[in-house]
Enzyme design. Sequence first.
Site, PDB file in Angstrom:
ATOM      1  N   MET A 261      40.691  -6.171  17.879  1.00  0.00           N
ATOM      2  CA  MET A 261      41.768  -5.642  18.819  1.00  0.00           C
ATOM      3  C   MET A 261      42.906  -5.335  18.164  1.00  0.00           C
ATOM      4  O   MET A 261      43.550  -5.975  17.295  1.00  0.00           O
ATOM      5  CB  MET A 261      42.185  -6.921  19.853  1.00  0.00           C
ATOM      6  CG  MET A 261      40.851  -7.263  20.786  1.00  0.00           C
ATOM      7  SD  MET A 261      41.498  -8.473  22.146  1.00  0.00           S
ATOM      8  CE  MET A 261      42.308  -7.236  23.210  1.00  0.00           C
TER       9      MET A 261
ATOM     10  N   CYS B  26      37.230   1.877   5.487  1.00  0.00           N
ATOM     11  CA  CYS B  26      37.732   0.663   6.269  1.00  0.00           C
ATOM     12  C   CYS B  26      36.599   0.288   7.064  1.00  0.00           C
ATOM     13  O   CYS B  26      36.295  -0.992   7.382  1.00  0.00           O
ATOM     14  CB  CYS B  26      38.918   1.195   7.066  1.00  0.00           C
ATOM     15  SG  CYS B  26      39.716  -0.215   8.077  1.00  0.00           S
TER      16      CYS B  26
ATOM     17  N   CYS C 107      46.533   4.475   8.943  1.00  0.00           N
ATOM     18  CA  CYS C 107      47.076   3.229   9.507  1.00  0.00           C
ATOM     19  C   CYS C 107      48.111   2.683   8.532  1.00  0.00           C
ATOM     20  O   CYS C 107      49.263   2.365   9.204  1.00  0.00           O
ATOM     21  CB  CYS C 107      45.899   2.202   9.743  1.00  0.00           C
ATOM     22  SG  CYS C 107      45.062   1.793   8.307  1.00  0.00           S
TER      23      CYS C 107
END
Length: 371
Positions: A14, A104, A200
């Site tokens: 999450m 990733c 990110c």
Amino acid sequence: MNKLPHETRVVIGMSGGVDSSVAALLLKEQGYDVIGIFMKNWDDTDENGVCTATEDYNDVIEVCNQIGIPYYAVNFEKQYWDKVFTYFLDEYRAGRTPNPDVMCNKEIKFKAFLEHAIALGADYVATGHYARVAYMDGEYKMLRGVDDNKDQTYFLNQLSQEQLSKTMFPLGELKKPQIREMAKEAGLATAAKKDSTGICFIGERNFKDFLSNYLPAQPGVMQTLSGEVKGKHDGLMYYTIGQRHGLGIGGNGDPWFAVGKNLKENILYVDQGFHNELLYGDEVIATNVGWVSNEAKEKEFKCTAKFRYRQEDNKVTVQIVDENTVRILCDEPIRAITPGQAVVFYDGDECLGGATIDEVYRSGKKLDYLG
């Protein structure tokens, strides 16, 4: 024997965004034993001392409490630095344009996270990616998400049979507006949260400023292939093939684009016109090949390929050079094929796998200035 949902533990990654929130909600509603995990991959405290990861984790906590599932935070900063960020810097140092999201997924979300989830007794991991997994003909297949605009199989192209066998994508059959609506109906804290974009670990920061913290910039000359100097560049790592913005070349006529790089002489090549032939390649050598299927590939086969995210499918012929290398012959020349980016192969909705673009050719001639 297949377990019933309430006997099946699903550990979901999450992020604090709406997609993973709804994915967790759906799994809970389907009766699974769900645990929410927040992955902290990067120390992203900004100049004001605000850590966006803390804000995101607070959103995860709120959503998990709303749904009624336990949650944990796991720190993967070291693994992320070693496997993703080091690769990111190495590629930029080599004048290429890397895709950290692919790495990733391969090394963190479906390796380090998967291993951690299994240690928690997980039968499956889940994420909020827009993709589907199907078991057909004795093996797992990865299919595009039904939302064409959001499909993320491009970034998942390196997933293996073993990884897919343990993976659930609850959003694969849904479209983004439906997900927003579900979040709203359920009153989830993230229902109206803006989608994150970009890399990110850079977030909202200026890309040049960020990169210069890790790699010293080497300004140099910007010129045409015929040697006409058009200005100075700030450092080759800041430019990608086909880039228009940030060149600072004025004057009349067609806009200017970055068409190539000469690493040895630190030259950025530029030329005019969106459809300039210097930007088009029809043959590619790609390495670090990963196939979803374990079945042996034919030495040569036809399929479609994407050379960047959200690109239209391009008809290609793939020739296997060795287990790590493929040659890709394009039916039509393709614009701005960029070394370091992923090329991903498809057969209809099925994602076959992918590789890293290494060399680009046009009409049999290697574009030495690309890369």
